[in-house]
Design an enzyme around this catalytic site. Structure first.
Site, mmCIF file in Angstrom:
data_model
loop_
_atom_site.group_PDB
_atom_site.id
_atom_site.type_symbol
_atom_site.label_atom_id
_atom_site.label_comp_id
_atom_site.label_asym_id
_atom_site.label_seq_id
_atom_site.Cartn_x
_atom_site.Cartn_y
_atom_site.Cartn_z
ATOM 1 N N ASN A 59 0.852 -1.187 0.000
ATOM 2 C CA ASN A 59 0.000 0.000 0.000
ATOM 3 C C ASN A 59 0.896 1.247 0.000
ATOM 4 O O ASN A 59 1.716 1.425 0.908
ATOM 5 C CB ASN A 59 -0.888 -0.043 1.252
ATOM 6 C CG ASN A 59 -1.812 1.149 1.349
ATOM 7 O OD1 ASN A 59 -1.391 2.278 1.113
ATOM 8 N ND2 ASN A 59 -3.045 0.925 1.720
ATOM 9 N N HIS B 166 0.999 6.250 1.751
ATOM 10 C CA HIS B 166 1.779 7.192 2.544
ATOM 11 C C HIS B 166 2.947 7.814 1.790
ATOM 12 O O HIS B 166 3.581 8.743 2.291
ATOM 13 C CB HIS B 166 2.169 6.570 3.879
ATOM 14 C CG HIS B 166 0.939 6.285 4.687
ATOM 15 N ND1 HIS B 166 0.063 7.278 5.049
ATOM 16 C CD2 HIS B 166 0.382 5.127 5.102
ATOM 17 C CE1 HIS B 166 -0.964 6.749 5.688
ATOM 18 N NE2 HIS B 166 -0.802 5.440 5.731
ATOM 19 N N HIS C 78 -5.632 3.681 -1.683
ATOM 20 C CA HIS C 78 -6.952 4.002 -1.136
ATOM 21 C C HIS C 78 -7.315 5.409 -1.596
ATOM 22 O O HIS C 78 -6.705 6.390 -1.156
ATOM 23 C CB HIS C 78 -6.888 3.913 0.396
ATOM 24 C CG HIS C 78 -8.203 4.127 1.070
ATOM 25 N ND1 HIS C 78 -8.337 4.042 2.439
ATOM 26 C CD2 HIS C 78 -9.441 4.417 0.587
ATOM 27 C CE1 HIS C 78 -9.608 4.285 2.760
ATOM 28 N NE2 HIS C 78 -10.290 4.528 1.655
ATOM 29 N N ARG D 137 -9.493 7.984 -0.988
ATOM 30 C CA ARG D 137 -10.480 8.375 0.028
ATOM 31 C C ARG D 137 -11.385 9.469 -0.514
ATOM 32 O O ARG D 137 -11.014 10.227 -1.408
ATOM 33 C CB ARG D 137 -9.764 8.893 1.290
ATOM 34 C CG ARG D 137 -8.997 7.829 2.049
ATOM 35 C CD ARG D 137 -8.431 8.419 3.334
ATOM 36 N NE ARG D 137 -9.503 8.718 4.254
ATOM 37 C CZ ARG D 137 -9.823 7.947 5.301
ATOM 38 N NH1 ARG D 137 -9.118 6.871 5.577
ATOM 39 N NH2 ARG D 137 -10.818 8.263 6.087
ATOM 40 N N ARG E 5 -7.235 12.664 0.921
ATOM 41 C CA ARG E 5 -6.160 13.163 1.809
ATOM 42 C C ARG E 5 -4.772 12.653 1.423
ATOM 43 O O ARG E 5 -3.784 13.250 1.792
ATOM 44 C CB ARG E 5 -6.457 12.855 3.270
ATOM 45 C CG ARG E 5 -6.331 11.406 3.647
ATOM 46 C CD ARG E 5 -6.338 11.240 5.143
ATOM 47 N NE ARG E 5 -7.655 11.471 5.714
ATOM 48 C CZ ARG E 5 -8.094 10.830 6.801
ATOM 49 N NH1 ARG E 5 -7.323 9.961 7.411
ATOM 50 N NH2 ARG E 5 -9.281 11.076 7.281
ATOM 51 N N GLU F 129 -8.688 0.469 -2.916
ATOM 52 C CA GLU F 129 -9.538 0.495 -1.722
ATOM 53 C C GLU F 129 -10.474 1.678 -1.857
ATOM 54 O O GLU F 129 -10.041 2.781 -2.197
ATOM 55 C CB GLU F 129 -8.681 0.684 -0.466
ATOM 56 C CG GLU F 129 -7.865 -0.515 -0.093
ATOM 57 C CD GLU F 129 -6.981 -0.271 1.126
ATOM 58 O OE1 GLU F 129 -6.231 -1.172 1.477
ATOM 59 O OE2 GLU F 129 -7.044 0.844 1.713
ATOM 60 N N THR G 287 -8.238 3.667 8.688
ATOM 61 C CA THR G 287 -9.437 2.825 8.740
ATOM 62 C C THR G 287 -9.481 2.090 10.082
ATOM 63 O O THR G 287 -8.668 1.217 10.350
ATOM 64 C CB THR G 287 -9.406 1.799 7.578
ATOM 65 O OG1 THR G 287 -8.864 2.447 6.439
ATOM 66 C CG2 THR G 287 -10.773 1.276 7.280
ATOM 67 N N GLU H 69 -11.049 -9.350 3.497
ATOM 68 C CA GLU H 69 -9.773 -8.953 4.095
ATOM 69 C C GLU H 69 -10.033 -8.773 5.582
ATOM 70 O O GLU H 69 -10.847 -7.933 5.986
ATOM 71 C CB GLU H 69 -9.236 -7.667 3.456
ATOM 72 C CG GLU H 69 -7.889 -7.286 4.078
ATOM 73 C CD GLU H 69 -7.110 -6.279 3.240
ATOM 74 O OE1 GLU H 69 -7.141 -6.368 1.998
ATOM 75 O OE2 GLU H 69 -6.473 -5.414 3.843
ATOM 76 N N HIS I 138 -3.801 -4.312 7.825
ATOM 77 C CA HIS I 138 -3.852 -3.196 8.769
ATOM 78 C C HIS I 138 -2.919 -3.342 9.951
ATOM 79 O O HIS I 138 -2.997 -4.302 10.707
ATOM 80 C CB HIS I 138 -5.252 -2.894 9.297
ATOM 81 C CG HIS I 138 -5.401 -1.423 9.559
ATOM 82 N ND1 HIS I 138 -4.984 -0.838 10.727
ATOM 83 C CD2 HIS I 138 -5.833 -0.426 8.773
ATOM 84 C CE1 HIS I 138 -5.186 0.465 10.641
ATOM 85 N NE2 HIS I 138 -5.689 0.741 9.468
ATOM 86 N N GLY I 139 -2.030 -2.374 10.022
ATOM 87 C CA GLY I 139 -1.164 -2.239 11.198
ATOM 88 C C GLY I 139 -0.021 -3.233 11.277
ATOM 89 O O GLY I 139 0.698 -3.255 12.278
ATOM 90 N N GLY J 152 0.977 -1.272 4.429
ATOM 91 C CA GLY J 152 1.306 0.058 3.938
ATOM 92 C C GLY J 152 2.230 0.845 4.831
ATOM 93 O O GLY J 152 3.427 0.986 4.573
ATOM 94 N N HIS J 153 1.689 1.361 5.917
ATOM 95 C CA HIS J 153 2.396 2.335 6.742
ATOM 96 C C HIS J 153 3.772 1.840 7.171
ATOM 97 O O HIS J 153 4.764 2.561 7.071
ATOM 98 C CB HIS J 153 1.528 2.690 7.958
ATOM 99 C CG HIS J 153 2.077 3.808 8.765
ATOM 100 N ND1 HIS J 153 2.939 3.601 9.823
ATOM 101 C CD2 HIS J 153 1.931 5.151 8.658
ATOM 102 C CE1 HIS J 153 3.277 4.768 10.338
ATOM 103 N NE2 HIS J 153 2.682 5.715 9.653
HETATM 104 N N1 PXP Z 1 -5.875 -3.036 4.176
HETATM 105 C C1 PXP Z 1 -6.863 -2.113 4.243
HETATM 106 C C2 PXP Z 1 -8.216 -2.522 3.783
HETATM 107 C C3 PXP Z 1 -6.616 -0.800 4.671
HETATM 108 O O1 PXP Z 1 -7.612 0.099 4.722
HETATM 109 C C4 PXP Z 1 -5.302 -0.452 5.039
HETATM 110 C C5 PXP Z 1 -5.002 0.957 5.468
HETATM 111 O O2 PXP Z 1 -5.234 1.843 4.436
HETATM 112 C C6 PXP Z 1 -4.300 -1.424 4.946
HETATM 113 C C7 PXP Z 1 -4.617 -2.711 4.539
HETATM 114 C C8 PXP Z 1 -2.877 -1.120 5.276
HETATM 115 O O3 PXP Z 1 -2.750 -0.788 6.607
HETATM 116 P P1 PXP Z 1 -1.362 -0.227 7.143
HETATM 117 O O4 PXP Z 1 -1.080 1.019 6.407
HETATM 118 O O5 PXP Z 1 -1.597 -0.029 8.590
HETATM 119 O O6 PXP Z 1 -0.346 -1.316 6.859
#
Ligand code: PXP
Length: 239
Positions: free
Chosen positions: A8, A11, A44, A46, A50, A71, A102, A152, A193-194, A215-216
């Site tokens: 992702n 960022h 994503h 949005r 942003r 996304e 999210t 997911e 996520h995370g 992503g992050h």
């Molecule tokens: N999957 C989904 C559906 C998300 O919304 C996000 C955050 O945009 C991620 C994965 C990636 O999350 P992170 O940036 O925390 O790794």
């Protein structure tokens, strides 16, 4: 078979937007991430734009043979955009204006009719649709009813527990049973996520999970160690 890694790059756009100029370039980052072994690129778009904007989507979706995962929120404006750019994959996510990221999975029950009609249109357009859900059996059941191809599982909670060295076995159990059940129903299972290296390693043992979207942590780690090293370290974990 190794688990696929979706990178992702939202960022990269966050950093670019901090200056309102054109650097760093998410389009370039997408190409490099693919070159370094990403199996797909996630962005994503949005509603408040942003980070990723419409021009990013246009440029990134024009990269030759890019496996692109878009996304988006479940609304008809986004659906129109998805049909226009035809990403290979769409992941429907909840969106709240004031959230930092999210925060949880979709409220499937509340949005059931809208989701059903959006998924039907995406299916007709051969866009593989995934629903970003909390790890509950109830949400897996509804996802199947909605004819999504994939789910997911939101891994935010377990990722936080792992990062804070807290007990995570009960959350892992939930993820495992949802993954197993979804797989039985014929839904492909993804996770996102995370996640960092540690959570990815723990979750890579859940054999029903076929794709991670991260992503992050990847972008953050890349600032220090580089995108190539970071992606290859994740690829090794997911082997
Ligand atoms: N999957 C989904 C559906 C998300 O919304 C996000 C955050 O945009 C991620 C994965 C990636 O999350 P992170 O940036 O925390 O790794």
């Amino acid at each position: 078979m190794s688990i696929r890694l979706g990178v992702n790059i939202d960022h990269v756009a966050t950093i670019r937007n901090a200056r309102g100029e054109n650097h760093p370039d998410p389009h370039k980052a997408a190409k490099k991430a693919l070159e370094y072994g990403a199996d797909s690129i996630t962005i994503h778009l949005r509603e408040d734009r942003r980070h990723i904007n419409d021009n990013d989507l246009k440029l990134i979706s024009s990269i030759k043979s890019i496996p692109l995962n878009l996304e988006m929120a479940s609304n008809y404006e986004m659906l129109k955009i998805a049909i226009k750019y035809k990403p290979n994959f769409v992941c429907i996510v909840p969106e709240k204006r004031n959230e930092i990221t999210t925060e949880g999975g979709l409220n499937l029950k509340k949005n059931i009719n809208k989701l059903k009609s959006i998924i039907e249109i995406l299916n007709r357009n051969n866009i593989r649709t995934s629903l970003f859900i909390n790890p509950t059996i109830y949400d897996v059941k509804i996802s199947n009813f909605l004819n999504a191809k994939c789910i997911e599982l939101h891994t935010g909670k377990i990722s936080n527990q792992v990062k804070k060295n807290k007990q995570y076995t009960s959350q892992l159990k939930k993820i495992k049973s949802c993954a197993k059940y979804a797989n039985l129903l014929g839904l492909e299972v993804h996770a996102g996520h995370g996640m960092d290296y540690k959570t990815a390693k723990i979750l890579s043992k859940v054999k029903e999970i076929k794709e991670f979207n991260i992503g992050h942590f990847i972008i953050g780690e890349s600032i220090i160690f580089g995108l190539k090293k970071t992606i290859s370290r994740f690829k090794k974990i997911l082997k």
